[in-house]
Scaffold this motif. Structure first.
Motif, mmCIF file in Angstrom:
data_model
loop_
_atom_site.group_PDB
_atom_site.id
_atom_site.type_symbol
_atom_site.label_atom_id
_atom_site.label_comp_id
_atom_site.label_asym_id
_atom_site.label_seq_id
_atom_site.Cartn_x
_atom_site.Cartn_y
_atom_site.Cartn_z
ATOM 1 N N ARG A 1 0.859 -1.188 0.000
ATOM 2 C CA ARG A 1 0.000 0.000 0.000
ATOM 3 C C ARG A 1 0.891 1.234 0.000
ATOM 4 O O ARG A 1 2.006 1.208 0.516
ATOM 5 C CB ARG A 1 -0.869 0.037 1.258
ATOM 6 C CG ARG A 1 -1.876 -1.070 1.321
ATOM 7 C CD ARG A 1 -2.731 -0.903 2.545
ATOM 8 N NE ARG A 1 -3.606 -2.044 2.711
ATOM 9 C CZ ARG A 1 -4.356 -2.238 3.777
ATOM 10 N NH1 ARG A 1 -4.327 -1.373 4.770
ATOM 11 N NH2 ARG A 1 -5.123 -3.290 3.857
ATOM 12 N N LYS A 2 0.381 2.298 -0.551
ATOM 13 C CA LYS A 2 1.176 3.521 -0.661
ATOM 14 C C LYS A 2 1.630 4.026 0.710
ATOM 15 O O LYS A 2 2.751 4.513 0.851
ATOM 16 C CB LYS A 2 0.377 4.602 -1.388
ATOM 17 C CG LYS A 2 1.206 5.812 -1.701
ATOM 18 C CD LYS A 2 0.463 6.796 -2.560
ATOM 19 C CE LYS A 2 1.360 7.983 -2.869
ATOM 20 N NZ LYS A 2 0.698 8.934 -3.748
ATOM 21 N N LYS A 3 0.801 3.879 1.743
ATOM 22 C CA LYS A 3 1.181 4.365 3.065
ATOM 23 C C LYS A 3 2.341 3.577 3.662
ATOM 24 O O LYS A 3 2.984 4.027 4.596
ATOM 25 C CB LYS A 3 -0.016 4.367 4.012
ATOM 26 C CG LYS A 3 -0.509 3.000 4.424
ATOM 27 C CD LYS A 3 -1.683 3.132 5.379
ATOM 28 C CE LYS A 3 -2.141 1.790 5.899
ATOM 29 N NZ LYS A 3 -3.218 1.941 6.860
ATOM 30 N N TRP A 4 2.621 2.378 3.116
ATOM 31 C CA TRP A 4 3.746 1.565 3.586
ATOM 32 C C TRP A 4 4.987 1.756 2.721
ATOM 33 O O TRP A 4 5.978 1.050 2.892
ATOM 34 C CB TRP A 4 3.380 0.087 3.578
ATOM 35 C CG TRP A 4 2.327 -0.296 4.557
ATOM 36 C CD1 TRP A 4 2.047 0.286 5.757
ATOM 37 C CD2 TRP A 4 1.399 -1.378 4.435
ATOM 38 N NE1 TRP A 4 1.016 -0.357 6.383
ATOM 39 C CE2 TRP A 4 0.597 -1.384 5.581
ATOM 40 C CE3 TRP A 4 1.178 -2.334 3.447
ATOM 41 C CZ2 TRP A 4 -0.408 -2.312 5.783
ATOM 42 C CZ3 TRP A 4 0.170 -3.259 3.654
ATOM 43 C CH2 TRP A 4 -0.607 -3.249 4.808
ATOM 44 N N ALA A 5 4.980 2.687 1.796
ATOM 45 C CA ALA A 5 6.065 2.846 0.823
ATOM 46 C C ALA A 5 7.428 3.054 1.492
ATOM 47 O O ALA A 5 8.423 2.502 1.050
ATOM 48 C CB ALA A 5 5.758 4.000 -0.119
ATOM 49 N N ARG A 6 7.478 3.842 2.552
ATOM 50 C CA ARG A 6 8.755 4.155 3.195
ATOM 51 C C ARG A 6 9.336 2.977 3.971
ATOM 52 O O ARG A 6 10.543 2.843 4.088
ATOM 53 C CB ARG A 6 8.613 5.351 4.142
ATOM 54 C CG ARG A 6 8.523 6.665 3.404
ATOM 55 C CD ARG A 6 8.400 7.816 4.362
ATOM 56 N NE ARG A 6 7.009 7.882 4.815
ATOM 57 C CZ ARG A 6 6.624 8.106 6.070
ATOM 58 N NH1 ARG A 6 7.509 8.325 7.001
ATOM 59 N NH2 ARG A 6 5.357 8.129 6.390
ATOM 60 N N ASP A 7 8.486 2.122 4.541
ATOM 61 C CA ASP A 7 9.001 1.041 5.390
ATOM 62 C C ASP A 7 8.406 -0.325 5.043
ATOM 63 O O ASP A 7 8.122 -1.131 5.919
ATOM 64 C CB ASP A 7 8.774 1.371 6.863
ATOM 65 C CG ASP A 7 7.317 1.596 7.209
ATOM 66 O OD1 ASP A 7 6.506 1.727 6.288
ATOM 67 O OD2 ASP A 7 6.999 1.638 8.405
ATOM 68 N N TRP A 8 8.241 -0.604 3.763
ATOM 69 C CA TRP A 8 7.670 -1.878 3.309
ATOM 70 C C TRP A 8 8.447 -3.066 3.855
ATOM 71 O O TRP A 8 7.871 -4.094 4.206
ATOM 72 C CB TRP A 8 7.594 -1.915 1.786
ATOM 73 C CG TRP A 8 7.140 -3.222 1.227
ATOM 74 C CD1 TRP A 8 7.868 -4.061 0.437
ATOM 75 C CD2 TRP A 8 5.865 -3.863 1.396
ATOM 76 N NE1 TRP A 8 7.125 -5.162 0.102
ATOM 77 C CE2 TRP A 8 5.895 -5.072 0.688
ATOM 78 C CE3 TRP A 8 4.708 -3.525 2.092
ATOM 79 C CZ2 TRP A 8 4.821 -5.945 0.638
ATOM 80 C CZ3 TRP A 8 3.630 -4.394 2.041
ATOM 81 C CH2 TRP A 8 3.686 -5.575 1.328
ATOM 82 N N GLU A 9 9.762 -2.964 3.954
ATOM 83 C CA GLU A 9 10.575 -4.077 4.453
ATOM 84 C C GLU A 9 10.243 -4.409 5.908
ATOM 85 O O GLU A 9 10.386 -5.550 6.325
ATOM 86 C CB GLU A 9 12.062 -3.746 4.319
ATOM 87 C CG GLU A 9 12.515 -3.572 2.888
ATOM 88 C CD GLU A 9 12.270 -4.804 2.023
ATOM 89 O OE1 GLU A 9 12.475 -5.924 2.515
ATOM 90 O OE2 GLU A 9 11.856 -4.635 0.866
ATOM 91 N N ALA A 10 9.786 -3.430 6.688
ATOM 92 C CA ALA A 10 9.494 -3.641 8.099
ATOM 93 C C ALA A 10 8.047 -4.066 8.360
ATOM 94 O O ALA A 10 7.717 -4.481 9.470
ATOM 95 C CB ALA A 10 9.795 -2.370 8.890
ATOM 96 N N VAL A 11 7.177 -3.979 7.371
ATOM 97 C CA VAL A 11 5.762 -4.324 7.548
ATOM 98 C C VAL A 11 5.624 -5.837 7.694
ATOM 99 O O VAL A 11 6.106 -6.590 6.861
ATOM 100 C CB VAL A 11 4.915 -3.817 6.353
ATOM 101 C CG1 VAL A 11 3.477 -4.277 6.475
ATOM 102 C CG2 VAL A 11 4.986 -2.308 6.267
ATOM 103 N N LYS A 12 4.956 -6.269 8.794
ATOM 104 C CA LYS A 12 4.789 -7.695 9.070
ATOM 105 C C LYS A 12 3.325 -8.108 9.168
ATOM 106 O O LYS A 12 3.018 -9.282 9.069
ATOM 107 C CB LYS A 12 5.447 -8.059 10.399
ATOM 108 C CG LYS A 12 6.921 -7.828 10.459
ATOM 109 C CD LYS A 12 7.433 -8.197 11.828
ATOM 110 C CE LYS A 12 8.879 -7.804 12.015
ATOM 111 N NZ LYS A 12 9.330 -8.089 13.373
ATOM 112 N N TYR A 13 2.446 -7.151 9.427
ATOM 113 C CA TYR A 13 1.056 -7.458 9.732
ATOM 114 C C TYR A 13 0.122 -6.821 8.711
ATOM 115 O O TYR A 13 0.358 -5.714 8.259
ATOM 116 C CB TYR A 13 0.705 -6.958 11.131
ATOM 117 C CG TYR A 13 1.735 -7.387 12.160
ATOM 118 C CD1 TYR A 13 1.820 -8.710 12.566
ATOM 119 C CD2 TYR A 13 2.641 -6.479 12.676
ATOM 120 C CE1 TYR A 13 2.774 -9.107 13.476
ATOM 121 C CE2 TYR A 13 3.597 -6.867 13.593
ATOM 122 C CZ TYR A 13 3.655 -8.193 13.987
ATOM 123 O OH TYR A 13 4.613 -8.596 14.885
ATOM 124 N N CYS A 14 -0.962 -7.522 8.381
ATOM 125 C CA CYS A 14 -1.890 -7.044 7.363
ATOM 126 C C CYS A 14 -2.821 -5.948 7.869
ATOM 127 O O CYS A 14 -3.362 -5.190 7.083
ATOM 128 C CB CYS A 14 -2.711 -8.212 6.821
ATOM 129 S SG CYS A 14 -3.802 -8.984 8.037
#
Length: 58
Positions: free
Chosen positions: A31-44
């Motif tokens: 998602r665009k809001k996760w663009a800066r830290d996509w690598e750190a996103v773990k949860y949906c």
């Protein structure tokens, strides 16, 4: 990629990167809001993030 009537390129979800949620195991896409830290996103979702430390009893 296709274009909409205004001539802009439309994003196709099949082309977006996807991950599996660490809690529920469901796939979710970038998602665009996760663009800066996509690598750190773990949860949906926020709900899964809050449940990360709990164990589920089926």
């Amino acid at each position: 990629m296709g274009t909409n009537p205004a001539g802009f390129l439309m994003q196709q979800k099949a082309l977006l990167p996807a991950k599996l949620c660490a809690v529920c195991g469901r796939p979710f896409v970038w998602r665009k809001k996760w663009a800066r830290d996509w690598e750190a996103v773990k949860y949906c979702s926020e709900r899964c993030r809050r449940q990360r430390g709990t164990t589920k009893i089926a």
